[in-house]
Design a protein around this motif. Structure first.
Motif, short mmCIF file in Angstrom:
data_model
loop_
_atom_site.label_atom_id
_atom_site.label_comp_id
_atom_site.label_asym_id
_atom_site.label_seq_id
_atom_site.Cartn_x
_atom_site.Cartn_y
_atom_site.Cartn_z
N TYR A 1 0.83 -1.20 0.00
CA TYR A 1 0.00 0.00 0.00
C TYR A 1 0.87 1.26 0.00
O TYR A 1 0.63 2.22 -0.74
N PHE A 2 1.88 1.24 0.87
CA PHE A 2 2.79 2.39 0.95
C PHE A 2 3.54 2.58 -0.37
O PHE A 2 3.66 3.71 -0.88
N LEU A 3 4.04 1.50 -0.95
CA LEU A 3 4.83 1.60 -2.18
C LEU A 3 3.98 2.08 -3.35
O LEU A 3 4.43 2.90 -4.17
N THR A 4 2.73 1.64 -3.42
CA THR A 4 1.84 2.08 -4.50
C THR A 4 1.56 3.58 -4.39
O THR A 4 1.59 4.30 -5.39
N SER A 5 1.31 4.05 -3.17
CA SER A 5 1.05 5.49 -2.98
C SER A 5 2.28 6.32 -3.33
O SER A 5 2.19 7.38 -3.97
N PHE A 6 3.46 5.84 -2.94
CA PHE A 6 4.70 6.57 -3.19
C PHE A 6 4.98 6.69 -4.69
O PHE A 6 5.31 7.77 -5.20
N VAL A 7 4.83 5.58 -5.42
CA VAL A 7 5.08 5.61 -6.86
C VAL A 7 4.05 6.49 -7.56
O VAL A 7 4.38 7.24 -8.49
N LEU B 1 2.55 9.17 -6.35
CA LEU B 1 2.87 10.57 -6.09
C LEU B 1 4.00 11.08 -6.97
O LEU B 1 4.14 12.30 -7.18
N ILE B 2 4.83 10.17 -7.48
CA ILE B 2 5.93 10.58 -8.35
C ILE B 2 5.51 10.55 -9.82
O ILE B 2 5.79 11.49 -10.58
N VAL B 3 4.81 9.51 -10.23
CA VAL B 3 4.53 9.31 -11.65
C VAL B 3 3.51 10.31 -12.17
O VAL B 3 3.67 10.87 -13.26
N ILE B 4 2.45 10.58 -11.40
CA ILE B 4 1.37 11.44 -11.91
C ILE B 4 1.85 12.88 -12.15
O ILE B 4 1.66 13.43 -13.25
N PRO B 5 2.50 13.57 -11.18
CA PRO B 5 3.00 14.93 -11.49
C PRO B 5 4.10 14.94 -12.55
O PRO B 5 4.17 15.87 -13.36
N GLY C 1 7.37 3.96 -15.52
CA GLY C 1 6.81 4.31 -14.21
C GLY C 1 5.33 3.97 -14.11
O GLY C 1 4.87 3.46 -13.07
N TRP C 2 4.58 4.20 -15.18
CA TRP C 2 3.16 3.87 -15.17
C TRP C 2 2.93 2.35 -15.11
O TRP C 2 1.99 1.88 -14.47
N VAL C 3 3.78 1.58 -15.79
CA VAL C 3 3.66 0.11 -15.73
C VAL C 3 3.88 -0.39 -14.31
O VAL C 3 3.13 -1.24 -13.79
N VAL C 4 4.91 0.16 -13.63
CA VAL C 4 5.18 -0.24 -12.24
C VAL C 4 4.01 0.15 -11.35
O VAL C 4 3.58 -0.63 -10.48
N PHE C 5 3.47 1.33 -11.54
CA PHE C 5 2.34 1.79 -10.72
C PHE C 5 1.11 0.90 -10.92
O PHE C 5 0.44 0.53 -9.94
#
Length: 755
Positions: free
Chosen positions: A17-23, A25-29, A82-86
Motif C-alpha cells: 500500500y505504501f509503495l503504491t502510494s509513493f510511486v 505521487l511521483i509518476v502522476i505529477p 513508471g506507469w507500468v510499475v504503478f
C-alpha cells in the motif's frame, strides 16, 4: 503510548500500500510536467516562420536539433515504465486479502445466528471434548471456543461483544508500520545501518552541498557573481567606455573561463587558429598586459566576438566555441547595464565618485544589437536584410534614391524600390520584402504628470514626475500599405499639394486667432485679401468634370466668400458692442451663470482626475498580479545561434549632460501594446529642462527612437504653518477652559459628598 501497540508487517501486505502510494505521487505529477509536448505544434510553428526566418542560423540549428534529439523518446520511455510499475502495484494491492475480520462467536462454534441456549451448550460440549488439550486437542482452538461460548452465555461477555466487538471488552489499538520485518531483523542490522549511513551521511550532504555551492556562485539572472564584480570594477574605473574597451571588458567575463565554467573550452588547436584570426582582424589590443585582458580565455573570446561582427568564416571547432560566446553575450551585456544603473544611483545618492557616462550604457545596448545581427557599428543597417552585400549598397545610396536606413527603404514607392533592387531576382526580392515587412514599427505616446498631487500637470521642484509611455507595435508591412494608400494619383498630386497649403494657411489663421483679438484678425484678413487679389496663385485644381483650370480664372467665388466672412466678422464686432451696453442686472445674471459653469467645470475636472487616478492604480495592481509571457516576436538575425525575442530598453536621459534621468526599463512583454511608467525626481532648481525619451531595441540596428521631453519646473508651494481649520477663536478657548474648570469643581463636590 498507553493502549497502543506498534508492530512491523510480517506478511508485507501493508508495504505494498505504501509503495503504491509513493510511486503514484511521483509518476502522476512527472507525467504532467515532463511529458514531451506536442511535437507537431512546434513543427507547425517552425513551418510558419520558414518564409521569413528560413535563412537564419538559429532556425537551421533548431531543425537539425529536432531531427537528431532523442531526449523526448527517453522521457516517454521512462514515464511509461513508471506507469507500468504503478499499475502492477495497484493490481497487486487489489488482490491482497484483508487480515482483519470482525469477531463472530457463532462462526467459531459453527452455529447459525439466533441459536438457542441449549443448542449453544450442546455444541460447546461436543467441540470441547474434541479440542480439549487433555484429549490431545489444540489449546488455542479450545480457548477460542471457550471465549465464544462465554460471549453467548455470559451476560457481561455478551454485552462487551455487542458493544466493542470483543468479549473481553475494549482492546489495545494496534498500528502496523508499512515496512517489512526483515529490515529490523537482527541478521540484517549491519546492512540496514550501512545503507542508512550512506544515504543520510554521504549522499544527502554531498547533493545539498553541491547545489548550495553552485547557487551561491550565480546571481538571480544566472550570471557569475565574480563576473558582476568584474564589471563593477571596470565601469567604476572607466566611466566613459568606448566600444573597443567595452568589448574587452565583455570578453573578460568568467563565463568564458574554463576554470569557472565547464561549458567553456580551450583547445590545443587554438594556438594556431586564434593567432591567424588576430592577423586577419588587425589591431585588437593584443599587446595590452592588463589582467584579465591578457589571459588566453579572454583573448580567444574577444577574437571570436570580433570575427562574428566582421562575419568572418572560422573552422568548425572554433565555430562551436563562437556560438557559445555569442549566445552568452546579450545576457552579460544586460548585467553590465544593470551594474551601470546601480553605480549611477549610488553616485546620485552618496556622491564621491563619477557615475558611468550615458555613452557607456548606450554602447552596451548598441553592442547587443551588433552581436545579435552580426554587424559592426559602422556598417549599414540594410545589411541586416538577406541577400544584401557590401557591393549592393552603392545602388541604395545613389543620388537618385538616397536610401541609407530601413525607414528610407520602406518609404520608397514600390516601383522605385524594385528599380533600386534590380540586382536581386524576383524570388530574392520577395524574400527581402517579407523579411522587411516582419520588422517592428513602434509608435510612442508620452504623457507627463505628477501623481498624488493636487495639480497633476504642475511640476514643482523635487516632486516625483511620472512619465507614462504607451508603446504600440506594428509590422513594417502595415507601413507599406499606408504608403500605397497615401500615394495620390498622377492627376491629383497638384490638387493635394494645394489642399495641404490651404490647410496650413487655415491653421496659421487659427493660431493667430488665439493670440490676437477679433479686430486684429479682421485687419490681417484684409491685408491677405489685398495680397491675394494682387498676386493670384498659379496652381491648378481638378474640377468635377475632369478639366484642369487655373485658380486665377476660376476662383472669384473664393474671394467673394472671404469678403462675406469679413462682413460677418464686422457684424459680430458690432453685436458685441451692443451686447456690452446691457443693463447691470443682466450683467450680474451673466456673471452668476458664468461662475456656476466654472464651478461645474472644476467639479467635472476633479471627477475626471479622480477616475484617471483610480484607473492607474487598478492598472498597477493588475500589472503586479499578472505574469506576462516574455515570448514576444522572434527577431530576424542571420548569424545569431539561438532564437532571440524582440525586447526593448526605454529610459529618459539628459543628452546635454550625458546622464541618466530614469533607469532603463527592459520591456520584455511587448506584443501589440504595452504601457510603461518611468519615474524620476524633478530638478531641485526651477526652470526649463530639455530631456529625451529614448527607445532602443536589443535585437535590431537602426530602429531606435528618440523623442524630446520638455520639463518646466516651478517653485514648490511653501508649507503652511497655520491653516484656517487650526485657528480656534478666543471665545471657544475660553468656553473650553470654563467647561474644564466646571468639571473639576463638580468632581470636588462629589468627593466631599462621598466623604
Amino acid at each position: 503510548m498507553a493502549g497502543q501497540q506498534f508492530q512491523y508487517d510480517d506478511s508485507g501486505n501493508t508495504f505494498f500500500y505504501f509503495l503504491t502510494s509513493f510511486v503514484g505521487l511521483i509518476v502522476i505529477p512527472a507525467t504532467y510536467y515532463l511529458w514531451p509536448r506536442d511535437q507537431n505544434a512546434e513543427q507547425l510553428r517552425l513551418k510558419s516562420l520558414r518564409r521569413v526566418h528560413g535563412r537564419c542560423l538559429w532556425y537551421r540549428l533548431r531543425l537539425m536539433k529536432s531531427q537528431q534529439s532523442i531526449v523526448p523518446t527517453l522521457k516517454k520511455a521512462a514515464l511509461l515504465f513508471g506507469w507500468v510499475v504503478f499499475l502492477l502495484l495497484a493490481y497487486k494491492v487489489s488482490k491482497l486479502d484483508r487480515e482483519y475480520q470482525e469477531y463472530n462467536p457463532y462462526e467459531v462454534l459453527n452455529l447459525d445466528p439466533g441459536a438457542s441456549v441449549s443448542e449453544i451448550k450442546k455444541q460447546y460440549r461436543i467441540l470441547s471434548l474434541k479440542h480439549h488439550p487433555d484429549k490431545g486437542g489444540d489449546e488455542a482452538t479450545f480457548m477460542r471456543i471457550a471465549k465464544a461460548y462465554a460471549a453467548l452465555t455470559n451476560e457481561q461477555s455478551r454485552l462487551n461483544w455487542e458493544t466493542y466487538g470483543n468479549p473481553d471488552g475494549p482492546g489495545a489499538t494496534s498500528f502496523g508500520i508499512a515496512l517489512p520485518a526483515w529490515i529490523v531483523d537482527q541478521k540484517n542490522s549491519m546492512l540496514v545501518l550501512l545503507v542508512y549511513g550512506l544515504a543520510f551521511m554521504v549522499i544527502l550532504p554531498v547533493v545539498v552541498g553541491t547545489w548550495w555551492y553552485r547557487s551561491i556562485r550565480y546571481s538571480g539572472d544566472q550570471i557569475l557573481i565574480s563576473t558582476t564584480q568584474l564589471f563593477m570594477h571596470f565601469m567604476y574605473k572607466t566611466p566613459n567606455m568606448n566600444m573597443k574597451r567595452l568589448t574587452m571588458v565583455l570578453t573578460a567575463a568568467f563565463e568564458f573561463d574554463p576554470r569557472s565554467n565547464k561549458e567553456a573550452t580551450i583547445r590545443p588547436t587554438d594556438n594556431v587558429e586564434v593567432p591567424q584570426l588576430i592577423r586577419e582582424l588587425g589591431n585588437i589590443n593584443v599587446k595590452k598586459k592588463e589582467p584579465p585582458f591578457c589571459y588566453p580565455y579572454s583573448l580567444k573570446a574577444r577574437v571570436l566576438v570580433l570575427s562574428h561582427l566582421a562575419r568572418m568564416e572560422v573552422s568548425e571547432e572554433l565555430e562551436e566555441d563562437q556560438r557559445f560566446v555569442v549566445r552568452k553575450s546579450p545576457a552579460l551585456l544586460q548585467e553590465m547595464i544593470n551594474v551601470g544603473c546601480q553605480l549611477t544611483m549610488m553616485a546620485n545618492s552618496r556622491g564621491g565618485f563619477h557615475a558611468p557616462r550615458l555613452t557607456s550604457i548606450e554602447n552596451c545596448m548598441k553592442l547587443t544589437q551588433m552581436i545579435v545581427q552580426g554587424l559592426q557599428e559602422s556598417k549599414s543597417p540594410l545589411l541586416q536584410l538577406p541577400h544584401f552585400e557590401e557591393e549592393h549598397l552603392r545602388f541604395c545610396i545613389s543620388k537618385k534614391y538616397k536610401v541609407r536606413t530601413l525607414q528610407d527603404l520602406v518609404s520608397l514607392k514600390d516601383s522605385d524600390r524594385r528599380s533600386m533592387m534590380r540586382f536581386l531576382g524576383e524570388e530574392k526580392y520577395d524574400e527581402v520584402m517579407a523579411v522587411l515587412g516582419s520588422f517592428p514599427h513602434i509608435t510612442m505616446d508620452i504623457k507627463l504628470q505628477v501623481l498624488d498631487d493636487e495639480d497633476s500637470n504642475n511640476i514643482t521642484a523635487g516632486s516625483i514626475v511620472t512619465v507614462t509611455v504607451t508603446l504600440s507595435r506594428k509590422r513594417m508591412v502595415d507601413m507599406f500599405e499606408k504608403e500605397q494608400e497615401s500615394t495620390p494619383c498622377p492627376g491629383e498630386e497638384v490638387a493635394n499639394t494645394d489642399d495641404a497649403g490651404d490647410a496650413s494657411k487655415a491653421k496659421a489663421k487659427v493660431w493667430q486667432n488665439k493670440n490676437k483679438g477679433a479686430k486684429k484678425t479682421a485687419k490681417s484678413k484684409k491685408k491677405k485679401l489685398t495680397k491675394k487679389k494682387a498676386t493670384p496663385a498659379p496652381a491648378k485644381t481638378k474640377q468635377a468634370n475632369g478639366s484642369v483650370t487655373g485658380e486665377g480664372t476660376a476662383n472669384p467665388s473664393g474671394v467673394l466668400k472671404e469678403e462675406e466672412d469679413e462682413a460677418s466678422d464686422k457684424g459680430s464686432e458690432s453685436d458685441e458692442g451692443e451686447a456690452n451696453k446691457d443693463s447691470p442686472s443682466e450683467r450680474d445674471e451673466d456673471s452668476d451663470k458664468q461662475s456656476d459653469t466654472e464651478v461645474d467645470e472644476v467639479a467635472g475636472d476633479d471627477e475626471e482626475e479622480w477616475e484617471a487616478l483610480q484607473q492607474s492604480i487598478q492598472r498597477r495592481e493588475r500589472a503586479l498580479l499578472e505574469t506576462k509571457s516574455k515570448l514576444t516576436h522572434p527577431a530576424y538575425s542571420l548569424y545569431f545561434p539561438e532564437e532571440k525575442q524582440e525586447w526593448w530598453w526605454l529610459y529618459i536621459a539628459d543628452r546635454k549632460d550625458q546622464t541618466l534621468v530614469s533607469m532603463p526599463y527592459h520591456v520584455c512583454t511587448l506584443k501589440d501594446m504595452e504601457e510603461v511608467e518611468l519615474k524620476f525626481p524633478a530638478p531641485s532648481k526651477t526652470g526649463n529642462y530639455q530631456y529625451s525619451v529614448i527607445l532602443r531595441s536589443d535585437s535590431y540596428m537602426g530602429l531606435d527612437q528618440i523623442k524630446p521631453l520638455k520639463l518646466e519646473v516651478h517653485e514648490a508651494k511653501a508649507v503652511m504653518d497655520n491653516h484656517p481649520q487650526w485657528d480656534i477663536p478666543d471665545t471657544e478657548e475660553e468656553d473650553e477652559e470654563q467647561e474644564d474648570s466646571d468639571g473639576i469643581e463638580e468632581s470636588d463636590d462629589e468627593d466631599e459628598d462621598n466623604d
